[in-house]
Design a protein around this motif. Sequence first.
Motif, mmCIF file in Angstrom:
data_model
loop_
_atom_site.group_PDB
_atom_site.id
_atom_site.type_symbol
_atom_site.label_atom_id
_atom_site.label_comp_id
_atom_site.label_asym_id
_atom_site.label_seq_id
_atom_site.Cartn_x
_atom_site.Cartn_y
_atom_site.Cartn_z
ATOM 1 N N ILE A 165 0.845 -1.203 0.000
ATOM 2 C CA ILE A 165 0.000 0.000 0.000
ATOM 3 C C ILE A 165 0.877 1.249 0.000
ATOM 4 C CG2 ILE A 165 -1.654 1.342 1.371
ATOM 5 C CD1 ILE A 165 -2.832 -1.410 2.278
ATOM 6 N N ALA A 196 2.334 1.788 -3.428
ATOM 7 C CA ALA A 196 1.340 2.354 -4.361
ATOM 8 C C ALA A 196 1.134 3.838 -4.080
ATOM 9 C CB ALA A 196 0.017 1.591 -4.245
ATOM 10 N N ASN A 197 1.123 4.217 -2.804
ATOM 11 C CA ASN A 197 0.989 5.632 -2.448
ATOM 12 C C ASN A 197 2.174 6.439 -2.977
ATOM 13 O OD1 ASN A 197 -1.426 5.146 -1.119
ATOM 14 N ND2 ASN A 197 -0.471 5.005 0.889
ATOM 15 N N HIS A 234 -6.201 -3.069 -4.734
ATOM 16 C CA HIS A 234 -6.238 -2.123 -3.621
ATOM 17 C C HIS A 234 -7.333 -2.506 -2.624
ATOM 18 C CE1 HIS A 234 -3.209 0.488 -5.224
ATOM 19 N NE2 HIS A 234 -3.890 0.689 -6.338
ATOM 20 N N ASP A 265 -6.711 -3.625 1.239
ATOM 21 C CA ASP A 265 -7.391 -2.897 2.302
ATOM 22 C C ASP A 265 -8.182 -3.844 3.198
ATOM 23 O OD1 ASP A 265 -8.127 -0.161 3.359
ATOM 24 O OD2 ASP A 265 -10.133 -0.950 2.934
ATOM 25 N N SER A 300 -10.220 1.730 -3.305
ATOM 26 C CA SER A 300 -9.970 1.266 -4.676
ATOM 27 C C SER A 300 -9.306 2.327 -5.539
ATOM 28 C CB SER A 300 -11.273 0.819 -5.339
ATOM 29 O OG SER A 300 -12.060 1.932 -5.725
ATOM 30 N N ARG A 301 -9.337 3.574 -5.066
ATOM 31 C CA ARG A 301 -8.758 4.703 -5.798
ATOM 32 C C ARG A 301 -9.461 4.922 -7.136
ATOM 33 N NH1 ARG A 301 -2.475 4.331 -4.200
ATOM 34 N NH2 ARG A 301 -2.803 3.399 -2.187
#
Length: 173
Positions: free
Chosen positions: A61, A64-65, A82, A86, A106-107
Amino acid sequence: MSDIVFARIQTTLDQLQRAVTEVRDTQEATVVARPCERDKSEDSEQHPARIDRLTVALSLIAAANARDKAFGGDLFSDPAWHMLLDLYVAYRRGNIVTATSLCIASRSPNTTGLRWINLLHEQRLIVRENDPFDKRRTIVYLSKDGFARMEKALDLAVESNWKLGIERIRFKK
């Protein structure tokens, strides 16, 4: 806030937590959290079997950020992954995830997130349940199969890094 209001809020939260626990305990798709299975025959502290899966999920995570920060959030899209990350992290931490918060994780736009929730449900990777205290909310968690597959995916990620010579996944808390 008055003591009476606070007591009512606390009672409601306790009831919700008990209801969620009861649902998880009675459902066929119930998941039992377990720690990382460690291979004690390996001497190395850095052996892949010794790296906690929760840490791996958190590092994915965080990566990805960082990627989104470097490139912007519109270039890459992997909503299902994602969501699964989570849900895994939430489960391991004992947190409840609603469909709304999963769409945020999920962005992607809410409608896209809801489509992915439906697909993950059809694939039997997640379970959806109505919130017993707020019928407007849906609680989502990993199914038994979804949890097992996430743990396998996280183990394979660590194994891949190990084979490439990346001995340690570093994650700042």
